[in-house]
Design an enzyme around this catalytic site. Structure first.
Site, short mmCIF file in Angstrom:
data_model
loop_
_atom_site.label_atom_id
_atom_site.label_comp_id
_atom_site.label_asym_id
_atom_site.label_seq_id
_atom_site.Cartn_x
_atom_site.Cartn_y
_atom_site.Cartn_z
N LEU A 96 0.78 -1.17 -0.04
CA LEU A 96 -0.05 0.04 -0.04
C LEU A 96 0.77 1.29 0.04
O LEU A 96 0.48 2.31 -0.62
CB LEU A 96 -1.04 -0.09 1.28
CG LEU A 96 -2.10 -0.96 1.33
CD1 LEU A 96 -2.92 -0.96 2.70
CD2 LEU A 96 -2.89 -0.99 0.02
N GLY B 149 7.30 4.43 4.09
CA GLY B 149 7.77 5.54 4.76
C GLY B 149 9.00 5.23 5.73
O GLY B 149 9.56 4.03 5.42
N VAL C 240 3.66 -0.68 4.49
CA VAL C 240 2.46 -0.92 4.79
C VAL C 240 1.88 -1.97 3.71
O VAL C 240 1.85 -1.55 2.44
CB VAL C 240 1.43 0.33 5.01
CG1 VAL C 240 -0.04 -0.07 5.38
CG2 VAL C 240 2.33 1.16 6.11
N LYS D 193 1.65 -2.83 8.96
CA LYS D 193 2.77 -1.87 8.87
C LYS D 193 4.14 -2.63 9.55
O LYS D 193 4.08 -2.95 10.67
CB LYS D 193 2.42 -0.52 9.69
CG LYS D 193 3.70 0.50 9.30
CD LYS D 193 3.30 1.88 9.81
CE LYS D 193 4.44 2.85 9.18
NZ LYS D 193 4.07 4.29 9.53
N GLU E 134 -6.70 -2.11 11.13
CA GLU E 134 -7.86 -2.27 10.38
C GLU E 134 -7.60 -1.61 8.77
O GLU E 134 -6.62 -0.70 8.55
CB GLU E 134 -8.73 -1.29 11.00
CG GLU E 134 -10.12 -1.17 10.13
CD GLU E 134 -10.82 0.03 10.90
OE1 GLU E 134 -12.27 0.43 10.40
OE2 GLU E 134 -10.53 0.93 11.94
N VAL F 41 -9.02 -0.10 5.94
CA VAL F 41 -10.19 1.02 5.53
C VAL F 41 -10.18 1.13 3.88
O VAL F 41 -9.29 1.45 3.31
CB VAL F 41 -9.83 2.43 6.12
CG1 VAL F 41 -10.88 3.34 6.04
CG2 VAL F 41 -9.71 1.99 7.53
N ASP G 110 1.52 13.24 13.04
CA ASP G 110 1.71 13.19 11.75
C ASP G 110 0.25 13.22 10.93
O ASP G 110 -0.06 12.61 9.89
CB ASP G 110 2.26 12.08 11.13
CG ASP G 110 3.07 12.06 9.80
OD1 ASP G 110 3.11 13.23 9.26
OD2 ASP G 110 3.33 11.09 8.99
N LYS H 58 -2.10 14.71 8.42
CA LYS H 58 -1.67 15.23 7.03
C LYS H 58 -2.73 14.73 6.15
O LYS H 58 -3.49 13.58 6.45
CB LYS H 58 -0.26 15.09 6.61
CG LYS H 58 -0.05 13.45 6.48
CD LYS H 58 1.48 13.24 6.00
CE LYS H 58 2.12 11.73 5.98
NZ LYS H 58 3.20 11.71 5.68
N ASN I 211 -2.94 10.79 5.83
CA ASN I 211 -3.37 9.95 6.88
C ASN I 211 -4.74 10.42 7.29
O ASN I 211 -5.10 9.97 8.35
CB ASN I 211 -2.35 10.40 8.09
CG ASN I 211 -1.16 9.44 7.89
OD1 ASN I 211 -1.00 8.60 7.36
ND2 ASN I 211 -0.23 10.33 8.39
#
Length: 320
Positions: free
Chosen positions: A15, A18, A23, A38, A87, A89, A132, A134, A137
């Site tokens: 996905l 960083g 992830v 993650k 989770e 999403v 973080d 932003k 996120n």
């Protein structure tokens, strides 16, 4: 290279990644559900001091449960791999929506902010700072919910820091001055980052820009943001004052709680009339099929409607 398995989980795809790790979307064969995992980078896994603190933070974060934050299901440690099982999403990130729409209407901004705020307030009351906040996120789900994602660098206040001394935690364009100066953060630092997101939703740009990271850093520490009303016509003048307060250099000059920022945007800016409207953001089909994180092409990130906003207003007076 994408692994076939992480522990018992069947990896579906990457996905994103960083500073802390990658992830993945994965399938839990036992519970027959899709999760997000993650996975920490090997250099962190080998650091025993870091891992001890990471386990403590993960334990505290796993206790959090709120409709507007992503849940942490498990702490994964298997075969030299460590990370968090979270989770998954389905939907689109706010970053993705802003790339398509450039700017959002005041109605859309309020509807999104009205769900981000209670999630932030919930974790702050439990002494957790996200660090973080932003657009990438913030996830907008297909059923109209807004969720704060990626608590991977969140910190429980009073605990030992996960990051090394001198490291800037977070994403520079959304970092509060105190995060840059000390590497730390507190609830009002998250509020500052959220105000940067509000600014971007309304103008299509972050409050502080520059041709280099050092230029952005200096602007955050020394400059005042250009007024919103100078960048976009039709906004109430009070919006400048409200957002500027949330972006104050000194945390003591900001709102003491993020709910106060939202209440002012709703009541004092003249935007309260927008609460009567149901609003959605249309996403155009993209080449290659599905949207980010499981969202289908051509679907609506919807409805940012009065029901969601009324749910937020009720949540303001309910102690989760």
């Amino acid at each position: 290279m994408i692994p076939d398995y992480i522990g018992r989980y069947e990896v579906q795809c990457l996905l994103g990644e960083g500073a802390f790790g990658q992830v993945f979307a994965a399938r839990d064969p036992a519970l027959k559900r899709i999760v997000a995992i993650k996975v920490l980078r090997p250099n962190f896994v080998k650091d025993e001091s870091f891992m001890e603190r990471f386990r403590g933070e993960a334990s505290s974060l796993a206790a959090l449960a709120h409709p507007n934050i992503t849940l942490i299901y498990d702490l994964l440690e298997d075969g030299g791999q460590s990370g968090m099982v979270m989770e998954f999403v389905r939907g689109h990130t706010l970053e993705h929506v802003l790339k398509l729409k450039k700017q959002l209407t005041a109605e859309q901004m309020l509807a999104i902010a009205a769900q981000v705020a209670p999630g932030m307030s919930y974790v702050h009351r439990r002494n957790v700072v996200h660090r973080d906040i932003k657009p990438s996120n913030i996830m907008l789900t297909a059923d109209g919910m807004v969720k704060i994602m990626d608590f991977g660098i969140a910190r429980v206040q009073g605990s030992k820091r996960l990051t090394r001394d001198g490291a800037v935690v977070g994403t520079l364009a959304y970092c509060a001055p105190e995060q840059i100066k000390t590497g730390e953060g507190e609830p009002r630092s998250d509020q500052y980052s959220f105000a940067c997101v509000v600014y971007e939703m309304l103008t299509g740009r972050t409050p502080f820009a520059g041709r280099s990271s050092s230029a952005v850093l200096r602007a955050i520490l020394d400059d005042e943001p250009e007024p919103l009303t100078a960048l976009r016509s039709g906004l109430p003048l009070d919006v400048d004052r409200i957002v500027a307060k949330a972006l104050a250099k000194n945390p003591n000059d900001r709102y003491q709680h993020v709910e106060d920022l939202i209440v002012d945007l709703r009541d004092e800016s003249g935007m309260q009339r927008h609460l009567k409207l149901g609003v959605a953001v249309e996403l155009k089909p993209e080449k290659g099929g599905g949207g980010e994180h499981g969202g289908g092409a051509g679907k609506r990130v919807a409805p940012f409607a009065k029901d969601a906003i009324l749910e937020y207003l009720r949540a303001l007076t309910y102690d989760y």
